[in-house]
Design a protein around this motif. Structure first.
Motif, mmCIF file in Angstrom:
data_model
loop_
_atom_site.group_PDB
_atom_site.id
_atom_site.type_symbol
_atom_site.label_atom_id
_atom_site.label_comp_id
_atom_site.label_asym_id
_atom_site.label_seq_id
_atom_site.Cartn_x
_atom_site.Cartn_y
_atom_site.Cartn_z
ATOM 1 N N SER A 142 0.827 -1.212 0.000
ATOM 2 C CA SER A 142 0.000 0.000 0.000
ATOM 3 C C SER A 142 0.862 1.262 0.000
ATOM 4 O O SER A 142 0.550 2.237 -0.684
ATOM 5 C CB SER A 142 -0.951 -0.009 1.194
ATOM 6 O OG SER A 142 -0.229 -0.044 2.399
ATOM 7 N N VAL A 146 0.699 4.185 -2.910
ATOM 8 C CA VAL A 146 0.472 5.604 -2.613
ATOM 9 C C VAL A 146 1.614 6.438 -3.193
ATOM 10 O O VAL A 146 1.379 7.494 -3.802
ATOM 11 C CB VAL A 146 0.336 5.840 -1.090
ATOM 12 C CG1 VAL A 146 0.315 7.332 -0.773
ATOM 13 C CG2 VAL A 146 -0.922 5.183 -0.563
ATOM 14 N N THR A 202 -2.116 -2.723 5.603
ATOM 15 C CA THR A 202 -2.378 -1.968 4.371
ATOM 16 C C THR A 202 -2.741 -0.527 4.723
ATOM 17 O O THR A 202 -2.236 0.429 4.125
ATOM 18 C CB THR A 202 -3.511 -2.632 3.564
ATOM 19 O OG1 THR A 202 -3.137 -3.971 3.274
ATOM 20 C CG2 THR A 202 -3.768 -1.877 2.268
ATOM 21 N N ILE A 206 -0.616 3.033 3.879
ATOM 22 C CA ILE A 206 -1.210 4.230 3.249
ATOM 23 C C ILE A 206 -0.910 5.459 4.102
ATOM 24 O O ILE A 206 -0.425 6.476 3.605
ATOM 25 C CB ILE A 206 -2.737 4.043 3.090
ATOM 26 C CG1 ILE A 206 -3.041 2.930 2.093
ATOM 27 C CG2 ILE A 206 -3.387 5.359 2.638
ATOM 28 C CD1 ILE A 206 -4.505 2.543 2.009
ATOM 29 N N ILE A 210 1.130 8.823 2.938
ATOM 30 C CA ILE A 210 0.227 9.789 2.320
ATOM 31 C C ILE A 210 0.528 11.239 2.708
ATOM 32 O O ILE A 210 0.206 12.169 1.973
ATOM 33 C CB ILE A 210 -1.253 9.429 2.640
ATOM 34 C CG1 ILE A 210 -2.177 10.052 1.589
ATOM 35 C CG2 ILE A 210 -1.656 9.869 4.032
ATOM 36 C CD1 ILE A 210 -3.450 9.324 1.379
#
Lengths: 288, 94
Positions: A142, A146, A202, A206, A210
């Motif tokens: 993940s 991203v 996951t 992120i 992010i």
């Protein structure tokens, strides 16, 4: 045709040595191209030999899957614009992490695991490796996706930061480790706990990436590359496979050193990257 | 068995040290290709994926295994090809 396990392990040793030589070659301008080719040769040898393993019953389906993956990989690698190469590396890296999640998941869903479970065998070491493989692999998957989306400047993704984000990261990290411990302690429900852990990890992947600005992304991708190596290494402990352990930990360790070197070159703190506490919107100071 | 686990841990520990020692001074132009090339190597999980997909393991494990083969092959093949492209780019620039 199938080869004896000892012979396969011996050829794996040759492949492992070629990986070391290839990686070493990649560190110097004069030998970099050759190093990359030696790495590819090592991988080719490893794949061919594995296809001849006695446990591999049907090769046809595998060849189809490999053909699909190769075609997609080659097309992406050749069609992508030069400037978009870093995000392509991130995408490939995420796929590698995802593959580790799937392989460990396949182990838990497979017959060998069921048989060991039925026999009341103690195998917390294998279960620990399975949990580690899924946990690190899911963060890699993940986080890399991203990073890819951010560098590709996809519209739906923005620099997200909100109050309490670091605390949420910590909570998610502890929760996924906690559920990972349940995988080991309750083998009867290992499948359930495993996928719950993968889902939590996951989310963690992120959130860790992010809030980081695009200029810092190369360092993040380097770190995630190190993680995907560690995930592959953990998968090696699950499958009792020396080549996965060697190649995976080689990338895991060298990737971490490379991340530190890149941090130094770009005036970033390795600790900030490691724990997702990097400031968002850092100024661009790319050196390559 | 325990002694076998220790053998695997020995291999792991030595490979970690080898990985640390291999990376010394890297010219900045090689940062990205090195990352990309080692990323392709980390696709070695493909070997695990082949074993998971190719064995007599039941439907669910096979489906997971085949998906893993496709993902890992993209990682490996795409990774080596794009690294080669990066390095060719530097060469033509000189």
């Amino acid at each position: 045709m199938s080869l004896k396990p000892d012979l396969i392990d011996l050829i794996y040793l040759v492949a492992a040595i070629l990986f070391v030589i290839g990686l070493k070659g990649l560190t110097k301008p004069r030998t970099a191209v050759r190093g990359n080719l030696i790495g590819a040769l090592a991988m080719f040898i490893a794949v061919v030999v594995t296809m001849l393993h006695q446990d591999v019953i049907s090769v046809t389906g595998l060849l189809v899957a490999i053909a699909i993956g190769s075609a997609a990989g080659v097309v992406l690698a050749l069609k992508i614009e030069m400037t978009a190469m870093p995000q392509l590396v991130a995408l490939f890296n995420g796929l590698g992490g995802g593959a580790s999640v799937l392989v460990a998941g396949a182990y838990l869903a497979g017959n060998e695991f069921a048989a060991r479970l039925a026999s009341g065998d103690h195998f917390s070491d294998v279960l620990t490796a399975t949990a580690a493989s899924g946990l690190i692999g899911a963060i890699t998957l993940s986080g890399s996706l991203v990073a890819f989306a951010k560098l590709q400047e996809l519209k739906f993704i923005k620099d997200v930061s909100f109050p309490g984000q670091k605390i949420l990261n910590l909570v998610l990290a502890l929760a996924s480790i906690g559920v990972g411990v349940l995988v080991v302690q309750q083998p009867g429900h290992a499948n359930l706990w495993y996928w719950l852990m993968a889902a939590l990890a996951t989310g963690l992947g992120i959130l860790l990436v992010i809030s980081i600005g695009g200029a810092d992304m190369p360092v993040v991708i380097a770190l995630l590359n190190s993680y995907s190596g560690l995930a592959a290494s953990a998968t090696g402990f699950v499958l009792n496979n020396n080549l996965l352990i060697i190649a995976g930990s080689l990338v895991g360790a060298s990737g971490l050193i490379l991340t530190r070197i890149m941090c130094d070159a770009m005036n970033r703190s390795l600790w900030a990257v490691l724990f997702g506490t990097m400031q968002s919107g850092g100024s661009s100071q790319s050196d390559d | 068995s325990a002694s076998h686990l220790i053998l695997l841990l020995t291999v792991f520990a030595l490979a970690v040290f080898l990985g640390v020692e291999i990376i010394t001074k890297i010219p900045p132009t090689l940062h990205t290709p090195l990352m990309s090339g080692s990323n392709a190597i980390s696709g070695i999980t493909l070997v695990g994926a082949i074993l998971a997909a190719g064995g007599n393991n039941g439907t669910l494990a096979s489906v997971l295994g085949f998906s893993a083969v496709v993902c890992a092959t993209m990682n490996v093949v795409g990774g080596f090809v794009v690294t080669n492209r990066m390095l060719a780019m530097f060469k033509s620039r000189k």
